[in-house]
Design a protein around this motif. Structure first.
Motif, PDB file in Angstrom:
ATOM      1  N   ALA A 178      52.528  45.027  39.841  1.00 29.41           N
ATOM      2  CA  ALA A 178      52.599  43.696  40.032  1.00 29.41           C
ATOM      3  C   ALA A 178      53.088  43.305  38.524  1.00 29.41           C
ATOM      4  CB  ALA A 178      51.517  43.141  40.528  1.00 29.41           C
ATOM      5  N   ARG A 179      52.200  43.395  37.512  1.00 29.44           N
ATOM      6  CA  ARG A 179      52.656  42.767  36.226  1.00 29.44           C
ATOM      7  C   ARG A 179      53.737  43.471  35.572  1.00 29.44           C
ATOM      8  NH1 ARG A 179      46.556  43.482  35.977  1.00 29.44           N
ATOM      9  NH2 ARG A 179      45.485  41.650  36.149  1.00 29.44           N
ATOM     10  N   GLN A 180      53.896  44.910  35.699  1.00 29.82           N
ATOM     11  CA  GLN A 180      55.064  45.393  35.406  1.00 29.82           C
ATOM     12  C   GLN A 180      56.409  44.729  35.839  1.00 29.82           C
ATOM     13  OE1 GLN A 180      55.253  49.831  36.007  1.00 29.82           O
ATOM     14  NE2 GLN A 180      57.587  49.637  36.295  1.00 29.82           N
ATOM     15  N   LEU A 183      54.922  39.949  38.252  1.00 33.91           N
ATOM     16  CA  LEU A 183      54.327  39.216  39.251  1.00 33.91           C
ATOM     17  C   LEU A 183      52.828  38.708  39.040  1.00 33.91           C
ATOM     18  CD1 LEU A 183      56.451  40.397  41.102  1.00 33.91           C
ATOM     19  CD2 LEU A 183      54.585  40.795  43.054  1.00 33.91           C
ATOM     20  N   LYS A 184      52.277  37.628  39.130  1.00 35.80           N
ATOM     21  CA  LYS A 184      51.092  36.939  38.692  1.00 35.80           C
ATOM     22  C   LYS A 184      49.820  37.733  39.477  1.00 35.80           C
ATOM     23  CE  LYS A 184      52.799  32.730  36.725  1.00 35.80           C
ATOM     24  NZ  LYS A 184      52.922  31.324  37.038  1.00 35.80           N
ATOM     25  N   VAL A 185      48.725  37.880  38.811  1.00 35.06           N
ATOM     26  CA  VAL A 185      47.692  38.490  39.443  1.00 35.06           C
ATOM     27  C   VAL A 185      46.360  37.527  39.409  1.00 35.06           C
ATOM     28  CG1 VAL A 185      46.023  40.214  39.661  1.00 35.06           C
ATOM     29  CG2 VAL A 185      48.224  40.861  39.323  1.00 35.06           C
ATOM     30  N   VAL A 186      45.752  36.838  40.612  1.00 28.68           N
ATOM     31  CA  VAL A 186      44.659  36.065  40.634  1.00 28.68           C
ATOM     32  C   VAL A 186      43.336  37.151  40.207  1.00 28.68           C
ATOM     33  CG1 VAL A 186      43.131  34.637  41.693  1.00 28.68           C
ATOM     34  CG2 VAL A 186      45.507  34.686  42.372  1.00 28.68           C
ATOM     35  N   GLU A 187      42.622  36.603  39.091  1.00 28.59           N
ATOM     36  CA  GLU A 187      41.500  37.613  38.781  1.00 28.59           C
ATOM     37  C   GLU A 187      40.701  37.951  39.916  1.00 28.59           C
ATOM     38  OE1 GLU A 187      37.653  37.338  35.805  1.00 28.59           O
ATOM     39  OE2 GLU A 187      38.587  35.558  36.169  1.00 28.59           O
ATOM     40  N   VAL A 338      37.719  39.920  46.055  1.00 29.31           N
ATOM     41  CA  VAL A 338      38.424  38.664  45.971  1.00 29.31           C
ATOM     42  C   VAL A 338      39.534  38.415  44.865  1.00 29.31           C
ATOM     43  CG1 VAL A 338      38.125  36.245  45.754  1.00 29.31           C
ATOM     44  CG2 VAL A 338      36.865  37.344  47.292  1.00 29.31           C
ATOM     45  N   GLY A 339      40.543  37.781  45.184  1.00 33.46           N
ATOM     46  CA  GLY A 339      41.575  37.809  44.309  1.00 33.46           C
ATOM     47  C   GLY A 339      42.640  38.961  44.324  1.00 33.46           C
ATOM     48  N   GLY A 340      43.453  39.163  43.531  1.00 31.67           N
ATOM     49  CA  GLY A 340      44.693  40.246  43.665  1.00 31.67           C
ATOM     50  C   GLY A 340      45.915  39.368  43.318  1.00 31.67           C
ATOM     51  N   ILE A 341      47.033  39.945  43.725  1.00 29.74           N
ATOM     52  CA  ILE A 341      48.505  39.757  43.604  1.00 29.74           C
ATOM     53  C   ILE A 341      48.760  38.531  44.243  1.00 29.74           C
ATOM     54  CG2 ILE A 341      50.906  40.435  43.808  1.00 29.74           C
ATOM     55  CD1 ILE A 341      50.092  43.310  43.831  1.00 29.74           C
ATOM     56  N   SER A 342      49.148  37.406  43.260  1.00 33.15           N
ATOM     57  CA  SER A 342      49.153  35.952  43.804  1.00 33.15           C
ATOM     58  C   SER A 342      50.148  35.843  44.907  1.00 33.15           C
ATOM     59  CB  SER A 342      49.528  35.354  42.640  1.00 33.15           C
ATOM     60  OG  SER A 342      49.844  33.823  43.104  1.00 33.15           O
ATOM     61  N   THR A 343      49.493  35.071  46.042  1.00 31.30           N
ATOM     62  CA  THR A 343      50.624  34.788  47.167  1.00 31.30           C
ATOM     63  C   THR A 343      51.564  33.999  46.716  1.00 31.30           C
ATOM     64  OG1 THR A 343      49.136  32.932  47.649  1.00 31.30           O
ATOM     65  CG2 THR A 343      48.465  35.131  48.907  1.00 31.30           C
ATOM     66  N   GLY A 363      47.957  44.263  52.387  1.00 29.20           N
ATOM     67  CA  GLY A 363      46.512  44.643  52.351  1.00 29.20           C
ATOM     68  C   GLY A 363      45.750  43.882  51.316  1.00 29.20           C
ATOM     69  N   GLU A 364      44.682  44.733  50.787  1.00 28.46           N
ATOM     70  CA  GLU A 364      43.845  44.164  49.787  1.00 28.46           C
ATOM     71  C   GLU A 364      44.163  43.996  48.586  1.00 28.46           C
ATOM     72  OE1 GLU A 364      39.490  45.570  48.011  1.00 28.46           O
ATOM     73  OE2 GLU A 364      40.158  46.770  49.684  1.00 28.46           O
ATOM     74  N   ALA A 365      45.620  44.563  48.127  1.00 32.99           N
ATOM     75  CA  ALA A 365      46.191  44.252  47.122  1.00 32.99           C
ATOM     76  C   ALA A 365      46.317  42.761  46.853  1.00 32.99           C
ATOM     77  CB  ALA A 365      47.390  45.110  46.728  1.00 32.99           C
ATOM     78  N   VAL A 366      46.675  42.113  48.052  1.00 33.35           N
ATOM     79  CA  VAL A 366      47.191  40.672  48.056  1.00 33.35           C
ATOM     80  C   VAL A 366      45.875  39.834  48.001  1.00 33.35           C
ATOM     81  CG1 VAL A 366      48.389  38.959  49.300  1.00 33.35           C
ATOM     82  CG2 VAL A 366      49.013  41.394  49.478  1.00 33.35           C
ATOM     83  N   ASP A 367      46.137  38.614  47.188  1.00 30.29           N
ATOM     84  CA  ASP A 367      44.999  37.691  47.285  1.00 30.29           C
ATOM     85  C   ASP A 367      44.717  37.065  48.430  1.00 30.29           C
ATOM     86  OD1 ASP A 367      43.182  35.767  46.329  1.00 30.29           O
ATOM     87  OD2 ASP A 367      44.606  34.288  45.796  1.00 30.29           O
ATOM     88  N   VAL A 368      44.175  37.950  49.476  1.00 34.70           N
ATOM     89  CA  VAL A 368      43.779  37.530  50.726  1.00 34.70           C
ATOM     90  C   VAL A 368      42.551  38.171  51.194  1.00 34.70           C
ATOM     91  CG1 VAL A 368      44.429  37.267  53.304  1.00 34.70           C
ATOM     92  CG2 VAL A 368      45.844  36.736  51.578  1.00 34.70           C
ATOM     93  N   THR A 369      41.341  37.536  51.420  1.00 33.80           N
ATOM     94  CA  THR A 369      40.069  38.593  51.620  1.00 33.80           C
ATOM     95  C   THR A 369      39.386  37.800  52.742  1.00 33.80           C
ATOM     96  OG1 THR A 369      39.817  38.609  49.152  1.00 33.80           O
ATOM     97  CG2 THR A 369      38.023  39.132  50.513  1.00 33.80           C
ATOM     98  N   GLY A 370      39.360  38.607  53.692  1.00 32.59           N
ATOM     99  CA  GLY A 370      38.621  38.086  55.095  1.00 32.59           C
ATOM    100  C   GLY A 370      36.859  38.150  55.023  1.00 32.59           C
ATOM    101  N   TRP A 371      36.464  37.473  56.030  1.00 30.09           N
ATOM    102  CA  TRP A 371      34.961  37.429  56.178  1.00 30.09           C
ATOM    103  C   TRP A 371      34.503  38.962  56.486  1.00 30.09           C
ATOM    104  CZ3 TRP A 371      33.067  32.891  59.910  1.00 30.09           C
ATOM    105  CH2 TRP A 371      33.380  31.748  59.098  1.00 30.09           C
ATOM    106  N   LEU A 372      33.111  39.267  56.344  1.00 27.43           N
ATOM    107  CA  LEU A 372      32.605  40.474  56.906  1.00 27.43           C
ATOM    108  C   LEU A 372      32.878  40.635  58.413  1.00 27.43           C
ATOM    109  CD1 LEU A 372      30.932  42.923  56.019  1.00 27.43           C
ATOM    110  CD2 LEU A 372      28.812  41.346  56.935  1.00 27.43           C
ATOM    111  N   GLY A 373      32.980  41.839  58.778  1.00 21.28           N
ATOM    112  CA  GLY A 373      33.194  41.912  60.329  1.00 21.28           C
ATOM    113  C   GLY A 373      34.458  42.021  61.069  1.00 21.28           C
ATOM    114  N   GLY A 374      35.410  43.018  60.532  1.00 21.58           N
ATOM    115  CA  GLY A 374      36.469  43.435  60.738  1.00 21.58           C
ATOM    116  C   GLY A 374      37.787  42.749  60.438  1.00 21.58           C
TER     117      GLY A 374
END
Length: 391
Positions: A178-180, A183-187, A338-343, A363-374
């Protein structure tokens, strides 16, 4: 000789396989590359080996992101019932455990087999054991080089996840690429992870193995589920949930008696003046925990000889017992990141990078993180589906 495709997906996990299957079933020639020896390794260990594959209560507000509205589009177009229909179409028996969490009756491998079967419908080319050596872009095409050669396509999908659970081969490759491409990355930081305690809080290590239902909170977030004391600190579903919101230096508050009505200790004093706080707590909590809390509260006499003020103070502390974690058990034990490639860099409809046409992140590479449980699996399905309609 460079092999050519319509789309190259990096990562044969939940999001990557979903995206590949969707794209290929739309007639695209899709290549999936993964450095692991087999696809879906994180799926296979999830849910105790039974894969908590979605959650019926999925909603955008149950996801963390710098942009809390970003996930809304994908989740609204591919929801839990959509994936459940796919599960049932493949004859996979399932059950709801608690809180809307759906699991396979059998094995998590059934979900991997489902995804591979869907990929086969579109003749996806899947190559595992392929280390990505370089990725470049020129003349509207991305070229990916591995030890076995080069492949190019006008569309490249980053689906390699985050750095959580490195023993399964997790890396920060998606962030590097992404940086290459600007694209910005949220820590990124560990999420759904046990928290560690030291100092005065470390005294609770003597309770290792004790679990009880609590309400655990950090800031505005609060979750009612089980908390577990460990030899290093705190774990269990309630703590894992809070860990996604916690930042170093903050306190975690635990209500050990979430069902207790205000004034319950004063009522106990009236009803049983000759009993002790320790005895009352033993009737409400695991014995070892009751004894430890009573000792720390320092009320050793019988309730009838304890002032109302002291009992109110004990009530308040039991309803908001604060811990100050020194850290977490890190990416090694974190279920997700938590964090990842900025939305801000991506289209919420297609997951395509705004400044680099043809580059998608899911997926998880994006700055979107769900609660526990599916919830994180549902984000993988939804974001993978969205990109799969666009590549």
């Amino acid at each position: 000789m460079t092999a050519t495709y319509d789309a190259i997906v990096l990562g044969a996990g939940a999001a990557g396989l979903m995206c590949a299957a969707q794209g290929a079933q739309r007639g695209r020639r899709v290549l999936v590359l993964d450095h692991a020896d087999e696809p879906g390794r994180k799926i296979l260990i999830s849910g105790g080996g039974r894969c908590n594959f979605t959650n019926l209560h999925t909603a955008p507000e149950r996801f963390l992101s710098a942009n809390p509205h970003f996930a809304r589009s994908a989740l609204s177009r591919y929801g839990p019932q959509d994936f459940l229909a796919l599960v049932e179409a493949h004859g996979i028996a399932w059950h709801e455990k608690t809180l809307g969490q759906l699991f396979c009756d059998g094995s998590a491998r059934q979900i991997v087999d489902l995804l591979l079967a869907e990929c086969d419908k579109g003749a996806v080319t899947l190559r595992c054991g392929e280390t990505i050596r370089a990725v470049s872009h020129a003349d509207g095409r991305f070229t990916v080089r591995t030890d076995s050669g080069e492949a190019s396509a006008p569309a490249l999908v980053l689906a390699t996840g985050g750095p959580s659970i490195p023993k399964l081969g997790a890396t920060g490759l998606a962030y590097d690429l992404a940086r290459q491409f600007g694209l910005k990355v949220v820590e990124p930081r560990p999420a759904l992870v046990p928290l560690t305690l030291s100092g005065e809080d470390a005294l609770f290590r003597e309770l290792s193995g004790v679990a009880t239902e609590v309400v655990a909170g950090c800031g505005k977030a609060a979750f009612r589920e089980a908390a577990l004391f460990t030899h290093r600190g705190l774990s269990g579903p309630a703590i894992l949930q809070v860990s996604s919101h916690w930042r170093r230096g903050e306190e975690v508050a635990v209500d050990f008696l979430p069902d207790a009505a205000p004034g319950w200790l004063l009522a106990a004093k009236q009803e049983r003046p000759r009993t002790s706080l320790q005895a009352v707590l033993r009737g409400l909590l695991p014995t070892r925990l009751a004894d430890a809390l009573a000792e720390r509260l320092g009320l050793s006499g019988v309730l009838g000889e304890t002032t109302d003020k002291a009992l109110r103070a004990a009530e308040a502390r039991l309803a908001g017992w604060t811990f100050r974690p020194t850290g977490s058990e890190g990416f090694a034990k974190a279920e997700v990141t938590v964090g990842g490639i900025s939305t801000a860099e991506l289209s919420s409809k297609t997951m395509e990078a705004r400044k680099m046409p043809g580059l998608y992140v899911i997926g998880e590479a994006v700055d979107v993180t769900g609660w526990l449980g599916g919830y994180n699996f549902q984000w993988a399905w939804a974001s993978g589906w969205a990109a799969g309609q666009a590549v």
